[in-house]
Design an enzyme around this catalytic site. Structure first.
Site, short mmCIF file in Angstrom:
data_model
loop_
_atom_site.label_atom_id
_atom_site.label_comp_id
_atom_site.label_asym_id
_atom_site.label_seq_id
_atom_site.Cartn_x
_atom_site.Cartn_y
_atom_site.Cartn_z
N LYS A 1 0.83 -1.21 0.00
CA LYS A 1 0.00 0.00 0.00
C LYS A 1 0.87 1.26 0.00
O LYS A 1 0.67 2.16 -0.80
CB LYS A 1 -0.93 0.03 1.24
CG LYS A 1 -1.82 -1.20 1.37
CD LYS A 1 -2.70 -1.11 2.60
CE LYS A 1 -1.96 -1.14 3.93
NZ LYS A 1 -1.31 -2.42 4.26
N ARG B 1 -10.06 0.64 8.14
CA ARG B 1 -9.64 -0.71 8.51
C ARG B 1 -10.72 -1.45 9.28
O ARG B 1 -10.49 -2.60 9.66
CB ARG B 1 -8.42 -0.59 9.44
CG ARG B 1 -7.10 -0.84 8.77
CD ARG B 1 -6.06 -0.52 9.83
NE ARG B 1 -4.86 -1.26 9.70
CZ ARG B 1 -3.75 -0.79 9.11
NH1 ARG B 1 -3.73 0.38 8.56
NH2 ARG B 1 -2.68 -1.53 9.09
N ARG C 1 12.39 -5.27 5.79
CA ARG C 1 12.23 -3.88 5.34
C ARG C 1 12.92 -2.89 6.28
O ARG C 1 12.87 -3.03 7.49
CB ARG C 1 10.73 -3.62 5.29
CG ARG C 1 10.29 -2.21 5.29
CD ARG C 1 8.80 -2.14 5.12
NE ARG C 1 8.06 -2.43 6.33
CZ ARG C 1 6.75 -2.33 6.44
NH1 ARG C 1 6.02 -1.97 5.40
NH2 ARG C 1 6.15 -2.61 7.57
N ARG D 1 10.87 -0.47 11.69
CA ARG D 1 9.69 -0.25 12.51
C ARG D 1 9.67 -1.24 13.66
O ARG D 1 9.96 -2.43 13.46
CB ARG D 1 8.43 -0.41 11.65
CG ARG D 1 8.09 0.85 10.90
CD ARG D 1 7.02 0.70 9.86
NE ARG D 1 5.83 -0.06 10.27
CZ ARG D 1 4.77 -0.25 9.49
NH1 ARG D 1 4.75 0.28 8.26
NH2 ARG D 1 3.76 -0.95 9.91
N ARG E 1 -0.84 -8.53 13.22
CA ARG E 1 -1.37 -7.54 12.28
C ARG E 1 -2.19 -8.21 11.18
O ARG E 1 -3.23 -7.72 10.75
CB ARG E 1 -0.21 -6.72 11.69
CG ARG E 1 0.38 -5.73 12.69
CD ARG E 1 1.80 -5.31 12.37
NE ARG E 1 1.97 -4.69 11.08
CZ ARG E 1 3.16 -4.50 10.49
NH1 ARG E 1 4.27 -4.90 11.10
NH2 ARG E 1 3.24 -3.92 9.33
P1 AP5 Z 1 4.88 -1.58 1.85
O1 AP5 Z 1 4.57 -0.76 0.66
O2 AP5 Z 1 5.58 -0.93 2.99
O3 AP5 Z 1 3.54 -2.32 2.36
P2 AP5 Z 1 2.31 -1.77 3.19
O4 AP5 Z 1 1.10 -2.42 2.60
O5 AP5 Z 1 2.33 -0.28 3.25
O6 AP5 Z 1 2.63 -2.44 4.58
P3 AP5 Z 1 2.57 -1.88 6.05
O7 AP5 Z 1 3.41 -2.78 6.88
O8 AP5 Z 1 2.86 -0.42 6.10
O9 AP5 Z 1 1.06 -2.13 6.37
P4 AP5 Z 1 0.34 -2.10 7.69
O10 AP5 Z 1 -1.06 -2.01 7.22
O11 AP5 Z 1 0.64 -3.23 8.61
O12 AP5 Z 1 0.97 -0.84 8.47
P5 AP5 Z 1 0.44 0.61 8.77
O13 AP5 Z 1 1.60 1.50 8.82
O14 AP5 Z 1 -0.68 0.95 7.87
O15 AP5 Z 1 5.71 -2.85 1.36
C1 AP5 Z 1 6.28 -3.76 2.27
C2 AP5 Z 1 7.67 -4.22 1.78
O16 AP5 Z 1 7.52 -4.96 0.59
C3 AP5 Z 1 8.62 -3.07 1.42
O17 AP5 Z 1 9.93 -3.45 1.75
C4 AP5 Z 1 8.45 -2.93 -0.09
O18 AP5 Z 1 9.63 -2.43 -0.71
C5 AP5 Z 1 8.19 -4.36 -0.50
N1 AP5 Z 1 7.31 -4.47 -1.66
C6 AP5 Z 1 6.17 -3.74 -1.90
N2 AP5 Z 1 5.58 -4.14 -3.05
C7 AP5 Z 1 6.35 -5.16 -3.54
C8 AP5 Z 1 6.26 -6.00 -4.69
N3 AP5 Z 1 5.25 -5.89 -5.58
N4 AP5 Z 1 7.22 -6.95 -4.85
C9 AP5 Z 1 8.25 -7.08 -3.97
N5 AP5 Z 1 8.39 -6.32 -2.86
C10 AP5 Z 1 7.45 -5.37 -2.64
O19 AP5 Z 1 -0.15 0.42 10.23
C11 AP5 Z 1 0.71 0.18 11.33
C12 AP5 Z 1 -0.11 0.14 12.62
O20 AP5 Z 1 -0.74 1.42 12.84
C13 AP5 Z 1 -1.27 -0.85 12.64
O21 AP5 Z 1 -0.84 -2.14 13.03
C14 AP5 Z 1 -2.19 -0.20 13.68
O22 AP5 Z 1 -1.73 -0.43 15.00
C15 AP5 Z 1 -2.04 1.28 13.37
N6 AP5 Z 1 -3.02 1.77 12.37
C16 AP5 Z 1 -2.73 2.31 11.15
N7 AP5 Z 1 -3.86 2.65 10.50
C17 AP5 Z 1 -4.89 2.31 11.33
C18 AP5 Z 1 -6.29 2.37 11.21
N8 AP5 Z 1 -6.88 2.87 10.09
N9 AP5 Z 1 -7.05 1.92 12.24
C19 AP5 Z 1 -6.48 1.44 13.36
N10 AP5 Z 1 -5.15 1.32 13.54
C20 AP5 Z 1 -4.37 1.76 12.53
MG MG Z 2 2.51 1.10 4.84
#
Ligand code: AP5
Ligand code: MG
Length: 216
Positions: free
Chosen positions: A13, A88, A127, A161, A172
């Site tokens: 994402k 979410r 990552r 992270r 997660r």
């Molecule tokens: P990346 O692009 O970083 O993936 P992502 O989907 O953004 O993954 P996240 O870990 O950020 O998702 P998340 O939903 O757990 O975390 P968030 O910060 O939203 O890609 C991942 C890796 O893969 C990278 O190294 C990239 O280079 C590689 N990659 C990408 N695409 C690729 C491909 N096609 N091929 C190969 N490699 C690839 O949330 C964190 C925390 O915040 C949550 O756990 C929660 O506690 C809180 N939170 C955030 N939003 C909310 C909400 N709306 N409600 C409640 N709590 C929330």
């Molecule tokens: Mg992300």
């Protein structure tokens, strides 16, 4: 244009939202990034969110929807946005509808990145990012051109992270399955949902998303 990118942790994402921001001048609204900034600044929201995030659980709907509402209030309504990691839960999806209406916006597309969860763990635990400019790297897939030096800004400090360890990633993912997946049919029923193969090359995923956004 206002779009949502949906998918489990590590689906790509953030990677794809960053590209759309660069290619199309849209604004990426990542609740995860905003919460991490709040934790870093030690704000009241950050103090509440830290332990929940470190455990891989979801922060309250009120907090994240409040952050999104506040942020949209700072943007011109013609400025397109990409919601990354929000909504979410079913409650957040409802709150988003009300927030969009309030800010004179509507939803154009909800794009689900379809992925293989087991392969995502490898993506996530490997990552890391530049401590200065935030450019992303990976232990296996993307090294800096010069070891230990950021390609973009030349900094030599990198960070990971705190929630990017295998145990927290499993929590997660379970949260995603239990609370986020159930909102997908809601958007499908409204005719807003498109699915993209998130396991392809990063460029191929971007191309598939761009094709959806460009379709008349
Ligand atoms: P990346 O692009 O970083 O993936 P992502 O989907 O953004 O993954 P996240 O870990 O950020 O998702 P998340 O939903 O757990 O975390 P968030 O910060 O939203 O890609 C991942 C890796 O893969 C990278 O190294 C990239 O280079 C590689 N990659 C990408 N695409 C690729 C491909 N096609 N091929 C190969 N490699 C690839 O949330 C964190 C925390 O915040 C949550 O756990 C929660 O506690 C809180 N939170 C955030 N939003 C909310 C909400 N709306 N409600 C409640 N709590 C929330
Ligand atoms: Mg992300």
């Amino acid at each position: 244009m206002n779009i949502i990118l949906l998918g489990p942790p590590g689906a790509g994402k953030g990677t794809q939202a960053g590209r759309l921001e660069a290619d199309r001048g849209m604004v990426q609204l990542s609740t995860g990034d905003m919460l991490r900034a709040a934790v870093k600044s030690g704000s009241p929201v950050g103090l509440k969110a830290k332990a929940v995030m470190d455990a891989g659980e979801l922060v309250s709907d009120e907090i994240v929807s409040g952050i999104i509402d506040e942020k949209l209030g700072t943007l011109a309504s013609r400025q397109g946005v990409i919601f990354d990691g929000y909504p979410r839960t079913a409650a957040q999806a409802e709150q988003l509808d009300a927030i969009l209406t309030k800010h004179g916006r509507s939803l154009d597309h909800v794009i689900e990145l379809e992925v293989n969860e087991d392969k995502l763990v490898v993506r996530i635990v490997g990552r890391y990012t530049c401590g200065q400019c935030g450019t992303g790297y990976h232990d296996s897939f993307k090294h800096p051109k010069v070891a230990g030096v950021c390609d973009v800004c030349g900094a030599t400090e990198f960070k990971r992270r705190p929630d990017d360890n295998e145990e927290t990633v499993r929590t997660r993912m379970a949260e995603y399955r239990a609370k986020t997946e159930p909102i997908i049919p809601i958007y499908a029923a409204r005719g807003l949902l498109a699915r993209v193969d998130g396991m392809g090359e990063i460029d191929a995923v971007t191309a598939a998303i761009e094709a959806i956004l460009d379709a008349v």
